[in-house]
Design a protein around this motif. Structure first.
Motif, PDB file in Angstrom:
ATOM      1  N   GLY A 163       6.905  -4.127  -0.690  1.00 47.85           N
ATOM      2  CA  GLY A 163       5.286  -4.020  -0.428  1.00 47.85           C
ATOM      3  C   GLY A 163       6.101  -3.539   0.983  1.00 47.85           C
ATOM      4  O   GLY A 163       5.184  -3.694   1.838  1.00 47.85           O
ATOM      5  N   LEU A 164       7.000  -4.146   1.335  1.00 43.47           N
ATOM      6  CA  LEU A 164       8.156  -3.887   2.588  1.00 43.47           C
ATOM      7  C   LEU A 164       8.084  -2.410   3.140  1.00 43.47           C
ATOM      8  O   LEU A 164       8.168  -2.180   2.529  1.00 43.47           O
ATOM      9  CB  LEU A 164       8.474  -5.191   3.063  1.00 43.47           C
TER      10      LEU A 164
ATOM     11  N   MET B 116       1.436  -1.619   0.070  1.00 45.83           N
ATOM     12  CA  MET B 116      -0.520  -0.146  -0.026  1.00 45.83           C
ATOM     13  C   MET B 116       0.535   0.684   0.081  1.00 45.83           C
ATOM     14  O   MET B 116       1.369   1.566   1.270  1.00 45.83           O
ATOM     15  CB  MET B 116      -1.095   0.327   1.677  1.00 45.83           C
ATOM     16  N   LYS B 117       1.210   2.241  -1.123  1.00 48.52           N
ATOM     17  CA  LYS B 117       1.610   3.191  -1.227  1.00 48.52           C
ATOM     18  C   LYS B 117       0.822   4.678  -0.366  1.00 48.52           C
ATOM     19  O   LYS B 117      -0.335   4.765  -0.329  1.00 48.52           O
ATOM     20  CB  LYS B 117       1.496   3.772  -2.686  1.00 48.52           C
ATOM     21  N   ASN B 118       1.966   5.045   0.471  1.00 52.10           N
ATOM     22  CA  ASN B 118       1.436   6.061   1.474  1.00 52.10           C
ATOM     23  C   ASN B 118       2.226   7.122   0.520  1.00 52.10           C
ATOM     24  O   ASN B 118       3.238   7.983   1.165  1.00 52.10           O
ATOM     25  CB  ASN B 118       2.425   5.929   2.881  1.00 52.10           C
ATOM     26  N   GLU B 119       0.874   7.979  -0.373  1.00 49.67           N
ATOM     27  CA  GLU B 119       1.260   9.221  -0.835  1.00 49.67           C
ATOM     28  C   GLU B 119       2.252  10.041   0.430  1.00 49.67           C
ATOM     29  O   GLU B 119       2.494  10.863  -0.731  1.00 49.67           O
ATOM     30  CB  GLU B 119       0.396  10.241  -1.792  1.00 49.67           C
ATOM     31  N   ALA B 120       1.618  10.291   1.274  1.00 49.80           N
ATOM     32  CA  ALA B 120       2.433  11.636   1.554  1.00 49.80           C
ATOM     33  C   ALA B 120       4.020  11.199   2.406  1.00 49.80           C
ATOM     34  O   ALA B 120       4.256  12.537   2.802  1.00 49.80           O
ATOM     35  CB  ALA B 120       1.274  11.331   3.589  1.00 49.80           C
ATOM     36  N   LYS B 121       4.406  10.082   2.209  1.00 57.76           N
ATOM     37  CA  LYS B 121       5.545   9.469   2.187  1.00 57.76           C
ATOM     38  C   LYS B 121       6.795   9.548   1.551  1.00 57.76           C
ATOM     39  O   LYS B 121       7.324   9.216   1.038  1.00 57.76           O
ATOM     40  CB  LYS B 121       5.754   8.431   3.420  1.00 57.76           C
TER      41      LYS B 121
END
Length: 200
Positions: free
Chosen positions: A128-129, A1-6
């Motif tokens: 993905g980790l 899951m991609k975290n756009e904020a990061k």
């Protein structure tokens, strides 16, 4: 899951694995598949090192080994125990301080451990980790609990797993955008402090 904020807001484009690497506080408790765990540490094994000394060692624990996991967790400072205890994998990073061939101090051992940990991080992201490296540890306790021999030094720890979800304090910390100093403050050319003129 991609975290756009990061996602890294880079000054020039870099590989998506580098731009997507970050250090979670909020981890899912979902286990890391054995094949992925082995590959992450295999990547560290193949990192470069001075004279090919490979001075790094890792003490690894997974949450399905409760006793071993609890021992590693107890080697973290209290503030790190508070969040790292939900990650499915913990590890302590150890360095061999002297060259095997000569017995002389290895002046690049810490650099080489850092490179192994960086390589490990990138392999993790490709699967993905995410990894959170920690300097807040109790090295003397770790050395005692795991019978670390003389000549080796426990340096850092890491948490590894899948970023978690939710809206608690840890999840909110994981929404704070990443920042870095500008390139001009880090990379120099004609003199220390004089920015290297990339692309000029």
């Amino acid at each position: 899951m991609k975290n756009e904020a990061k996602q890294a807001r880079t000054e020039v484009p870099v590989h998506e694995i580098i731009a997507g690497r970050w250090s979670p506080y909020n981890y899912s408790t979902a286990p890391v598949p054995a094949a992925d765990l082995a590959a992450v540490f295999e990547a560290a094994r193949w990192a470069a090192s001075g004279y090919n000394e490979q001075p790094w060692r890792y003490i690894i624990a997974t949450s399905d080994q409760p006793e071993q996991y609890a021992r590693v967790l107890s080697c973290l400072v209290e503030a790190n125990q508070a969040w790292a205890g939900q990650a499915p994998v913990l590890a302590l990073a150890v360095v061999k301080q002297d060259y095997e061939q000569t017995g002389e101090p290895n002046g690049t051992a810490l650099h080489d451990l850092g490179l192994a940990s960086a390589t490990l991080n990138l392999e993790a992201v490709s699967r993905g980790l995410q990894v959170h490296m920690m300097g807040g540890i109790l090295p003397d306790r770790a050395a005692e609990l795991f019978a670390v021999p003389e000549g080796f030094r426990v340096i850092t720890a890491l948490a590894l797993g899948y970023p978690g979800e939710g809206d608690d304090e840890l999840a909110r910390r994981d929404q704070v955008p990443r920042t870095r100093k500008p390139a001009g403050e880090l990379f120099f050319g004609e003199a220390f402090g004089q920015a290297f003129p990339f692309g000029e």
